[in-house]
Structure formats: structure tokens, C-alpha cells
Write a protein that holds these residues in place. Structure first.
Motif: not given
Length: 528
Positions: A28-29, A58-63, A88-89
Motif C-alpha cells: 500500500c502506497q 511517495s506515500m499518499h494520505v487522504v484524511a 508531503p503528499n
């Protein structure tokens, strides 16, 4: 998609670390987190990011959004979390409050719209401030600006502060304190500007990176601890400790691919290759009173003695069996002995016999002794012409057999071989001694201590300041390396992934050779 269900309970964080690690290990990224678990997720990511099987830069997190009355506090809590600097993403979805601008245009939305916010990240100050990317209008189902929700924040860091940990270790890093305003670098937490001048092979690379991506450099110097030591509780000193404790973003100074440190820090791409070898005391001149014995080895001398005794016994037994048993006397034994000695010393003898076997054996022995005498004479002539020294230490095996201690100022020189299974490397690890600068300087002429040095990629050597050019009159370089390693940088700063392609480009072009020629401490000749 991997769905990880986590029920946030106050004071209970036993599951989140394992769940986050499970997601990363399964590839999972990108993660979508709910409001009640976002902070726990951030903490869990920080705990497992280095122990997971996979590492993604290049991890992406959506809150997901929280309630309207908690929106401002929700955004601040997320952006003030230290982990945001490594992700940063990040995209925060929140109810529109009307207090953010889109492209400097104030737009008021109703409750049926959501702001899409990320961290500022760039800039020298307030990198954790919220940055409004766009607003989603539920009624129309569109983005107002149709903006990129995960913009590239690395193309222009807008002067973001990049803290570098280093110490004086030629040719990688060189620094000196200068008059304020005349240097090329600021000291961290110093009110005066440009008080430090830095240079070196790795320093130039980091300065080139900041020039390319528009960041501001500040240095943290720790000469006392040098590379430093890391503890399992995420504390330490020196360059390594400064990074793991987040007092610095990047560490440089000839750092190797150490496994233990890999469990706490990120590596950059490989910068160059470096071999670890030793400078040992020069071989001593052998004692001249032993010169008559030097032409032959101990094995050869033993073979000569055995052949001499065998020849004597053979001639004696032949004479004994030729019906002389009744008439053999002490004089006959002495005459045989002197006859054999005369043969070996190429001297005349009045020993007479009419027995053919004795004559044949004597002739063969005479020819053999002639060959040995010529060989011995040639060997002795060469020794008298060229001085004879002890065997030099040229290989790790010879160093281990010599049983001499070797060392430097820190144990980092043996980190790469601390878990080696080869017998000679295991012994060398046990023989290593880390000592102070003063003690190392005092042992330069002791004649029983070796110093570890780096054999750089283009033929130069990184040598500690406790070895000066005068000391090289007493020391000699080993011909082979004990081991070799790859030079990298340690970092906790997410932009290190952006620097990797540039590092590889410089390595491929061979441009690292030029600064090494400039800053190479010594170019040591291996000839005797």
C-alpha cells in the motif's frame, strides 16, 4: 485495495502499528483515514516506517472530513504532527470555512462544499501551515479550480531550510569557521549569517542540490562525536544521532550502508565506492647475525640435515655389511663421518674404498652437494647485496596472523563486518580498538599498531588527522582491502527521493573524480 479497520479508543494504540505495517508490507502506497484515527495513523506510520519490508518515498494520505465545529482544530492537529514532514503528499478534506483563498481569490461556499487542503511544506518558515488546493462543490460535482490535488512540492522548495549534520572528514566534508558574511553556509541556531565555509566531495553535491531545487542550507557540526552511535530507543549522538532525533535532515561524512542504522534511517542512492584497508608499521630489518641461515628456509635446512644423516648411515651400513663387522672400530666411524662432511663442504677427502655401492653413493652425493652449495652461495650473495626485512602485512589474513591491534576514533569502521562469519574477519573485529585522537597519535611509531583508512574510488585515501605525512615514514599501506562498502547519505527528509536521480547522474558521469583529486587527503604509494 486493502481495508484496515481500526476502532480508535482513547489510550489504546496496540493495533494501529501492526495494521499500518501490514498495509505497507502488502504494497500500500496510499491510505484513506477517518478523522478519529488519523493522528494514531500518523504515529503508527512513524513507528513502523523503518521496520516494514517495503519503504515508499511517495506515500499518499487522504484524511476524511470531521464535523464542521471541529474542522479548524482537526486541520491544525494533522499539520502539526511531525510525520507530515515525511509525507508531503497529504490531502485533508474538510468542510468549507470560507477562510481560505483559491489562487488569491476569496470565494464563499455554502455547507455543500469541501475544501481540499495540504501542507505548505515549501518555504523557509511555516512549512506546516495549511495550503488550500481547491474546493469541491457537491451541487455541481466539480472542482472549482480543477487543480492537481497532489502537486510536486520538490521542483521549487522556495528556500526551505535543509539542516545538514557533518564533521571535518576529508575529502568528504571540510568546514571552517570564518568571519560573518564571508562563508557559504549558516550555522544552525546562530544569529549571525554565513559564518561557516564548507567544501568537500559530498558537501558540493548537497550544495548543488539546493541550488537546483532552491533550498536553504544550515549546518550542525559535532566534532566530538563524529559519526556517532544510535540506540534502539531512537536516540544517539554525532551525525547519526542528529538525524534520528530530527535535529538535522541529512547526514554526510563518508557514511556506509550499515544495517543497524538502516532500521532507523533512510539511505540515499549510492554515491561512490570505498574500500577499508590499513596503514601498518613498515617491516623491520632482520638481524645480521642470522644471515648465514637466511639463504635456505627452515624446511630446506631440515631436508639437508636429514639427507646428511641418511648418507652417513647408508655408507656406514654398507661398510658394516661387507664382512667388516669384526674389524670396525671407532676410527672407521669417524672416517665415514668426515668423508660425508667433506662431500657436503666440497672439500677433498682421503677416504678410500673398493666397494662400488659406496662409490656410486659418494658420486651422487657430491653432485647434490655441488648443486646445494651453488644455490646457497647465490642466496647468500643476494642477501648481502639487498637488505632482508620481515614479511610485510599486505592482506587481512596476514594482519590477523600478526595479531596486531588496529583502530581509529570510532567503532563505525567495523559496523559492516561486525556480523561476518569468516574466521579472519571475526578475529579482526575482536582486534579493533577505538581510541582517542591523542592516543592514536602517540602510537604512530610504536611498531605494533595499524590504522584504518579509506581507499577512495579514484585512487586517493581518506586518512585521519592523527596520521600526518611525517608519520608515513614509519607506516606502510596494505595492498588489499579488508572489505569495501558503498557511500550513501542518511536522511529523514522526504526530498531525499528527489536527489537520488541527480546522485546517480553524477556518479555515471564520473564528475566525482574531480573533487576527489582536489580534496584527496593523501595519494599513498604502495611500492616498497
Amino acid at each position: 485495495m486493502l481495508w484496515l479497520k481500526y476502532e480508535a479508543i482513547s489510550g489504546n494504540h496496540t493495533n494501529i502499528d501492526n495494521l499500518v505495517q501490514m498495509g505497507i508490507d502488502n504494497g500500500c502506497q496510499a491510505f484513506i483515514v477517518t478523522p478519529n484515527s488519523v493522528i494514531d495513523f500518523m504515529d503508527g506510520f512513524e513507528n513502523v516506517r523503518f521496520t516494514s519490508k517495503n519503504r515508499y518515498h511517495s506515500m499518499h494520505v487522504v484524511a476524511l472530513p470531521t464535523t464542521i465545529d471541529k474542522t479548524n482544530q482537526y486541520i491544525n492537529d494533522i499539520l502539526n504532527c511531525g510525520t507530515v514532514q515525511d509525507i508531503p503528499n497529504i490531502l485533508i478534506i474538510s468542510h468549507s470555512t470560507g477562510q481560505y483563498n483559491v489562487n488569491n481569490n476569496k470565494i464563499k461556499f455554502g455547507d455543500s462544499s469541501y475544501d481540499l487542503i495540504t501542507s505548505q511544506f515549501v518555504g523557509q518558515y511555516n512549512t506546516s501551515e495549511p495550503r488550500l488546493l481547491d474546493t469541491f462543490d457537491i451541487a455541481s460535482g466539480t472542482l472549482i479550480e480543477n487543480a492537481n490535488l497532489f502537486p510536486d512540492k520538490f521542483s521549487n522548495l522556495q528556500g526551505r531550510l535543509l539542516r545538514i549534520a557533518l564533521f571535518n572528514y576529508k575529502p568528504y566534508t571540510i568546514w571552517m569557521e570564518v568571519t560573518p558574511g564571508t562563508g557559504n553556509m549558516d550555522a544552525l541556531d546562530s544569529e549571525q549569517e554565513k559564518t561557516i565555509f564548507i567544501d568537500g566531495t559530498e558537501s558540493r553535491l548537497i550544495m548543488a542540490f539546493c541550488k537546483l531545487y532552491n533550498c536553504t542550507l544550515a549546518v550542525l557540526i559535532d566534532e566530538e562525536s563524529e559519526w556517532g552511535v544510535l540506540s534502539d530507543n531512537m536516540t544517539g549522538n554525532g551525525v547519526l544521532g542528529a538525524i534520528v532525533e530530527r535535529r538535522a535532515d541529512v547526514g554526510i561524512a563518508g557514511l556506509f550502508l550499515w544495517f543497524h542504522e538502516f532500521l532507523f534511517l533512510d539511505y540515499s542512492s549510492i554515491i561512490s565506492r570505498s574500500g577499508v584497508t590499513c596503514i601498518c608499521p613498515k617491516p623491520k630489518l632482520l638481524g645480521r647475525w642470522l644471515l648465514p641461515l637466511r639463504p635456505f628456509t627452515p624446511t630446506m635446512w631440515a631436508a639437508d640435515f636429514i639427507s646428511f644423516v641418511s648418507l652417513f648411515l647408508t655408507i656406514f651400513l654398507i661398510k658394516l655389511t661387507k664382512s667388516y663387522a669384526n674389524s670396525m672400530c671407532e676410527n672407521d666411524i669417524i672416517s665415514v663421518w668426515l668423508h660425508v662432511w667433506a662431500i657436503y663442504l666440497e672439500q677433498s677427502t682421503n677416504f678410500s674404498t673398493r666397494h662400488l655401492p659406496v662409490i656410486i653413493i659418494s658420486i651422487i652425493s657430491l653432485l647434490t652437494s655441488l648443486l646445494l652449495a651453488n644455490t646457497y652461495g647465490a642466496g647468500l650473495s643476494s642477501i648481502m647485496t639487498i637488505p632482508l626485512y620481515e614479511a610485510p602485512i599486505d592482506t587481512p589474513q596476514q594482519l590477523a596472523e600478526k595479531n596486531w591491534a588496529w583502530g581509529a576514533t570510532r567503532d563505525v569502521w567495523i559496523y559492516s563486518i561486525s556480523n561476518a562469519t569468516e574466521p579472519e574477519l571475526k578475529k579482526l573485529v575482536s582486534m579493533f580498538q577505538a581510541s582517542t585522537f591523542e592516543k592514536l597519535s602517540a602510537r604512530r611509531t610504536s611498531g605494533d599498531f595499524c590504522y584504518s583508512v579509506e581507499r577512495l574510488q579514484f585512487g586517493h585515501y581518506a586518512v585521519g588527522d592523527y596520521i600526518d605525512e611525517k608519520a608515513l615514514n614509519y607506516l606502510q599501506l596494505m595492498n588489499t582491502d579488508i572489505y569495501y562498502e558503498n557511500i550513501v547519505r542518511f536522511a529523514c527528509f522526504a526530498c531525499d527521493r528527489k536527489r537520488n536521480p541527480k546522485i546517480l547522474g553524477i556518479a555515471d558521469s564520473g564528475q566525482s573524480n574531480k573533487p576527489e583529486d582536489t580534496f584527496g587527503h593523501f595519494h599513498i604509494k604502495t611500492t616498497r
